[in-house]
Design a protein around this motif. Structure first.
Motif, PDB file in Angstrom:
ATOM      1  N   VAL A  20       0.829  -1.200   0.000  1.00  0.00           N
ATOM      2  CA  VAL A  20       0.000   0.000   0.000  1.00  0.00           C
ATOM      3  C   VAL A  20       0.868   1.257   0.000  1.00  0.00           C
ATOM      4  O   VAL A  20       0.612   2.209  -0.753  1.00  0.00           O
ATOM      5  CB  VAL A  20      -0.942  -0.001   1.215  1.00  0.00           C
ATOM      6  N   ALA A  21       1.897   1.280   0.831  1.00  0.00           N
ATOM      7  CA  ALA A  21       2.750   2.461   0.935  1.00  0.00           C
ATOM      8  C   ALA A  21       3.436   2.763  -0.398  1.00  0.00           C
ATOM      9  O   ALA A  21       3.482   3.923  -0.841  1.00  0.00           O
ATOM     10  CB  ALA A  21       3.796   2.252   2.031  1.00  0.00           C
ATOM     11  N   ALA A  22       3.966   1.712  -1.044  1.00  0.00           N
ATOM     12  CA  ALA A  22       4.638   1.901  -2.330  1.00  0.00           C
ATOM     13  C   ALA A  22       3.637   2.297  -3.412  1.00  0.00           C
ATOM     14  O   ALA A  22       3.914   3.157  -4.255  1.00  0.00           O
ATOM     15  CB  ALA A  22       5.378   0.625  -2.720  1.00  0.00           C
ATOM     16  N   MET A  23       2.472   1.671  -3.401  1.00  0.00           N
ATOM     17  CA  MET A  23       1.443   1.981  -4.393  1.00  0.00           C
ATOM     18  C   MET A  23       1.006   3.432  -4.301  1.00  0.00           C
ATOM     19  O   MET A  23       0.912   4.136  -5.314  1.00  0.00           O
ATOM     20  CB  MET A  23       0.235   1.061  -4.201  1.00  0.00           C
ATOM     21  N   GLU A  24       0.726   3.913  -3.084  1.00  0.00           N
ATOM     22  CA  GLU A  24       0.249   5.276  -2.934  1.00  0.00           C
ATOM     23  C   GLU A  24       1.330   6.290  -3.307  1.00  0.00           C
ATOM     24  O   GLU A  24       1.028   7.373  -3.823  1.00  0.00           O
ATOM     25  CB  GLU A  24      -0.245   5.510  -1.508  1.00  0.00           C
ATOM     26  N   GLU A  25       2.592   5.940  -3.091  1.00  0.00           N
ATOM     27  CA  GLU A  25       3.676   6.833  -3.501  1.00  0.00           C
ATOM     28  C   GLU A  25       3.690   6.981  -5.022  1.00  0.00           C
ATOM     29  O   GLU A  25       3.843   8.082  -5.547  1.00  0.00           O
ATOM     30  CB  GLU A  25       5.023   6.309  -3.002  1.00  0.00           C
ATOM     31  N   PRO A 159       5.636  -1.549  -5.953  1.00  0.00           N
ATOM     32  CA  PRO A 159       5.730  -2.665  -4.991  1.00  0.00           C
ATOM     33  C   PRO A 159       5.896  -3.996  -5.716  1.00  0.00           C
ATOM     34  O   PRO A 159       5.552  -4.128  -6.898  1.00  0.00           O
ATOM     35  CB  PRO A 159       4.390  -2.600  -4.259  1.00  0.00           C
ATOM     36  N   LYS A 160       6.422  -4.978  -5.011  1.00  0.00           N
ATOM     37  CA  LYS A 160       6.517  -6.320  -5.577  1.00  0.00           C
ATOM     38  C   LYS A 160       5.109  -6.823  -5.881  1.00  0.00           C
ATOM     39  O   LYS A 160       4.184  -6.613  -5.106  1.00  0.00           O
ATOM     40  CB  LYS A 160       7.219  -7.259  -4.596  1.00  0.00           C
ATOM     41  N   HIS A 161       4.959  -7.482  -7.017  1.00  0.00           N
ATOM     42  CA  HIS A 161       3.660  -7.937  -7.524  1.00  0.00           C
ATOM     43  C   HIS A 161       2.758  -6.755  -7.881  1.00  0.00           C
ATOM     44  O   HIS A 161       1.541  -6.897  -7.956  1.00  0.00           O
ATOM     45  CB  HIS A 161       2.940  -8.847  -6.519  1.00  0.00           C
ATOM     46  N   GLY A 162       3.366  -5.593  -8.091  1.00  0.00           N
ATOM     47  CA  GLY A 162       2.588  -4.411  -8.464  1.00  0.00           C
ATOM     48  C   GLY A 162       3.156  -3.717  -9.684  1.00  0.00           C
ATOM     49  O   GLY A 162       3.073  -2.491  -9.804  1.00  0.00           O
ATOM     50  N   SER A 163       3.741  -4.485 -10.598  1.00  0.00           N
ATOM     51  CA  SER A 163       4.357  -3.886 -11.785  1.00  0.00           C
ATOM     52  C   SER A 163       3.326  -3.221 -12.689  1.00  0.00           C
ATOM     53  O   SER A 163       3.678  -2.400 -13.549  1.00  0.00           O
ATOM     54  CB  SER A 163       5.141  -4.941 -12.572  1.00  0.00           C
ATOM     55  N   TRP A 164       2.035  -3.559 -12.511  1.00  0.00           N
ATOM     56  CA  TRP A 164       0.984  -2.920 -13.302  1.00  0.00           C
ATOM     57  C   TRP A 164       0.916  -1.417 -13.046  1.00  0.00           C
ATOM     58  O   TRP A 164       0.325  -0.667 -13.831  1.00  0.00           O
ATOM     59  CB  TRP A 164      -0.378  -3.560 -12.999  1.00  0.00           C
ATOM     60  N   LEU A 165       1.533  -0.973 -11.961  1.00  0.00           N
ATOM     61  CA  LEU A 165       1.576   0.451 -11.649  1.00  0.00           C
ATOM     62  C   LEU A 165       2.615   1.200 -12.471  1.00  0.00           C
ATOM     63  O   LEU A 165       2.667   2.427 -12.439  1.00  0.00           O
ATOM     64  CB  LEU A 165       1.878   0.643 -10.162  1.00  0.00           C
ATOM     65  N   ASN A 166       3.451   0.487 -13.199  1.00  0.00           N
ATOM     66  CA  ASN A 166       4.509   1.111 -13.984  1.00  0.00           C
ATOM     67  C   ASN A 166       3.995   1.375 -15.400  1.00  0.00           C
ATOM     68  O   ASN A 166       3.738   0.448 -16.162  1.00  0.00           O
ATOM     69  CB  ASN A 166       5.731   0.191 -14.025  1.00  0.00           C
ATOM     70  N   ILE A 167       3.876   2.644 -15.762  1.00  0.00           N
ATOM     71  CA  ILE A 167       3.377   2.996 -17.087  1.00  0.00           C
ATOM     72  C   ILE A 167       4.279   2.441 -18.182  1.00  0.00           C
ATOM     73  O   ILE A 167       3.806   2.103 -19.277  1.00  0.00           O
ATOM     74  CB  ILE A 167       3.232   4.529 -17.202  1.00  0.00           C
ATOM     75  N   ALA A 168       5.571   2.310 -17.899  1.00  0.00           N
ATOM     76  CA  ALA A 168       6.491   1.776 -18.909  1.00  0.00           C
ATOM     77  C   ALA A 168       6.151   0.333 -19.269  1.00  0.00           C
ATOM     78  O   ALA A 168       6.423  -0.111 -20.388  1.00  0.00           O
ATOM     79  CB  ALA A 168       7.932   1.862 -18.401  1.00  0.00           C
ATOM     80  N   GLU A 169       5.547  -0.402 -18.342  1.00  0.00           N
ATOM     81  CA  GLU A 169       5.135  -1.774 -18.655  1.00  0.00           C
ATOM     82  C   GLU A 169       4.042  -1.772 -19.718  1.00  0.00           C
ATOM     83  O   GLU A 169       4.021  -2.625 -20.612  1.00  0.00           O
ATOM     84  CB  GLU A 169       4.648  -2.494 -17.401  1.00  0.00           C
ATOM     85  N   ASN A 170       3.132  -0.817 -19.635  1.00  0.00           N
ATOM     86  CA  ASN A 170       2.088  -0.695 -20.654  1.00  0.00           C
ATOM     87  C   ASN A 170       2.690  -0.343 -22.013  1.00  0.00           C
ATOM     88  O   ASN A 170       2.248  -0.839 -23.057  1.00  0.00           O
ATOM     89  CB  ASN A 170       1.073   0.378 -20.238  1.00  0.00           C
ATOM     90  N   GLU A 171       3.695   0.523 -22.003  1.00  0.00           N
ATOM     91  CA  GLU A 171       4.359   0.890 -23.254  1.00  0.00           C
ATOM     92  C   GLU A 171       5.068  -0.323 -23.867  1.00  0.00           C
ATOM     93  O   GLU A 171       5.060  -0.505 -25.091  1.00  0.00           O
ATOM     94  CB  GLU A 171       5.365   2.009 -23.000  1.00  0.00           C
ATOM     95  N   LEU A 172       5.669  -1.155 -23.017  1.00  0.00           N
ATOM     96  CA  LEU A 172       6.324  -2.361 -23.529  1.00  0.00           C
ATOM     97  C   LEU A 172       5.321  -3.314 -24.160  1.00  0.00           C
ATOM     98  O   LEU A 172       5.610  -3.962 -25.171  1.00  0.00           O
ATOM     99  CB  LEU A 172       7.086  -3.068 -22.400  1.00  0.00           C
ATOM    100  N   LYS A 214      -6.406   7.340  -8.869  1.00  0.00           N
ATOM    101  CA  LYS A 214      -5.836   8.222  -7.850  1.00  0.00           C
ATOM    102  C   LYS A 214      -5.791   7.466  -6.519  1.00  0.00           C
ATOM    103  O   LYS A 214      -6.322   6.360  -6.387  1.00  0.00           O
ATOM    104  CB  LYS A 214      -6.678   9.493  -7.709  1.00  0.00           C
ATOM    105  N   VAL A 215      -5.182   8.093  -5.527  1.00  0.00           N
ATOM    106  CA  VAL A 215      -5.086   7.468  -4.210  1.00  0.00           C
ATOM    107  C   VAL A 215      -6.474   7.179  -3.642  1.00  0.00           C
ATOM    108  O   VAL A 215      -6.733   6.100  -3.105  1.00  0.00           O
ATOM    109  CB  VAL A 215      -4.275   8.356  -3.243  1.00  0.00           C
ATOM    110  N   ASP A 216      -7.391   8.130  -3.764  1.00  0.00           N
ATOM    111  CA  ASP A 216      -8.752   7.914  -3.242  1.00  0.00           C
ATOM    112  C   ASP A 216      -9.437   6.751  -3.938  1.00  0.00           C
ATOM    113  O   ASP A 216     -10.199   5.999  -3.309  1.00  0.00           O
ATOM    114  CB  ASP A 216      -9.583   9.191  -3.404  1.00  0.00           C
ATOM    115  N   ASP A 217      -9.184   6.584  -5.238  1.00  0.00           N
ATOM    116  CA  ASP A 217      -9.761   5.455  -5.971  1.00  0.00           C
ATOM    117  C   ASP A 217      -9.228   4.135  -5.435  1.00  0.00           C
ATOM    118  O   ASP A 217      -9.970   3.166  -5.263  1.00  0.00           O
ATOM    119  CB  ASP A 217      -9.434   5.564  -7.463  1.00  0.00           C
ATOM    120  N   ALA A 218      -7.918   4.093  -5.175  1.00  0.00           N
ATOM    121  CA  ALA A 218      -7.307   2.868  -4.663  1.00  0.00           C
ATOM    122  C   ALA A 218      -7.882   2.505  -3.297  1.00  0.00           C
ATOM    123  O   ALA A 218      -8.159   1.333  -3.015  1.00  0.00           O
ATOM    124  CB  ALA A 218      -5.795   3.037  -4.568  1.00  0.00           C
ATOM    125  N   ARG A 219      -8.098   3.502  -2.455  1.00  0.00           N
ATOM    126  CA  ARG A 219      -8.620   3.244  -1.113  1.00  0.00           C
ATOM    127  C   ARG A 219     -10.059   2.742  -1.154  1.00  0.00           C
ATOM    128  O   ARG A 219     -10.502   2.059  -0.229  1.00  0.00           O
ATOM    129  CB  ARG A 219      -8.519   4.513  -0.274  1.00  0.00           C
TER     130      ARG A 219
END
Length: 231
Positions: A20-25, A159-172, A214-219
């Motif tokens: 959660v901490a890494a995701m919200e950052e 975060p680990k198991h959270g690579s979907w948060l990396n926009i570069a992964e979508n570009e790849l 956004k953070v509020d959406d994630a929560r």
């Protein structure tokens, strides 16, 4: 009984405070307005198999698709390094024989001393890998140069198991679909030519990324990830 196929997916953890901490950052970084002096840069890596043809492919015709022989020759591997600046619609892909700490540090340094030479700070979003470290720069460059590079980077790791948060992964993923899929690249030079052409083509359209979560959406939508507070 017929066994159903297994679907492979990134299964999020439950009640994981570190996730959660890494995701919200990361989400806070994506919510920032554009700032030319402090851009947000995302990067990701992908291995690729180099394959040589053993027989000359036949071009497509009006009635037949292009044809290649089933037989091929393995010609080693390569690693793709993709960097993207989401808010300005820019991306660049390079290829190296390996994906070591040194390769990563050289690619980051090339951008910091080139395209982003006038930026005091760059926020770098990347996956949480053991090759993405500050120490990597000290393994490649003299201490003074390494320190000058490190002090200009604000690291933000998914975060680990959270690579979907990396926009570069979508570009790849887009690169794979539009440029790499169903094609064989027999040497590094050809691969570099093709991925460079892809980058130039997509950049000419200036397609930025409108990150919605956004953070509020994630929560609200990812409640199972957040720890239950014990009073």
């Amino acid at each position: 009984m017929t066994q159903r196929a297994i679907a492979y997916w990134v299964i999020p953890p439950e009640q994981d405070a570190e996730f959660v901490a890494a995701m919200e950052e990361v989400l806070d970084v994506y919510a920032r307005p554009y700032e030319a002096a402090h851009p947000v840069l995302c990067m990701d890596e992908q291995p690729i198999q180099l394959i040589k043809e053993t027989r000359t492919p036949r071009p497509g015709t009006l009635t037949q698709p292009p044809r290649v022989d089933y037989e091929y020759e393995r010609a080693g591997t390569a690693s793709l390094f993709l960097f993207t600046e989401p808010l300005v619609g820019w991306r660049e892909v390079t290829a190296r024989p390996q994906r070591t700490k040194a390769d990563w540090a050289k690619e980051v340094a090339r951008l910091l001393e080139g395209r982003y030479a006038q930026c005091p700070v760059v926020t770098l979003v990347s996956d949480n890998l053991n090759t993405h470290t500050k120490g990597a720069f000290y393994e490649v460059f003299e201490p003074e140069r390494a320190r000058n590079l490190v002090r200009r980077i604000k690291f933000c790791q998914t975060p680990k198991h959270g690579s979907w948060l990396n926009i570069a992964e979508n570009e790849l993923s887009t690169l794979t679909r539009q440029c790499l899929a169903h094609r064989r690249f027999g040497d590094m030079e050809t691969l570099r030519t093709e991925i460079s052409a892809w980058s130039s083509s997509v950049n000419s359209k200036q397609r930025g990324v409108d990150w919605q979560m956004k953070v509020d959406d994630a929560r609200t939508k990812l409640k199972s990830i957040y720890p239950k507070i014990k009073l």
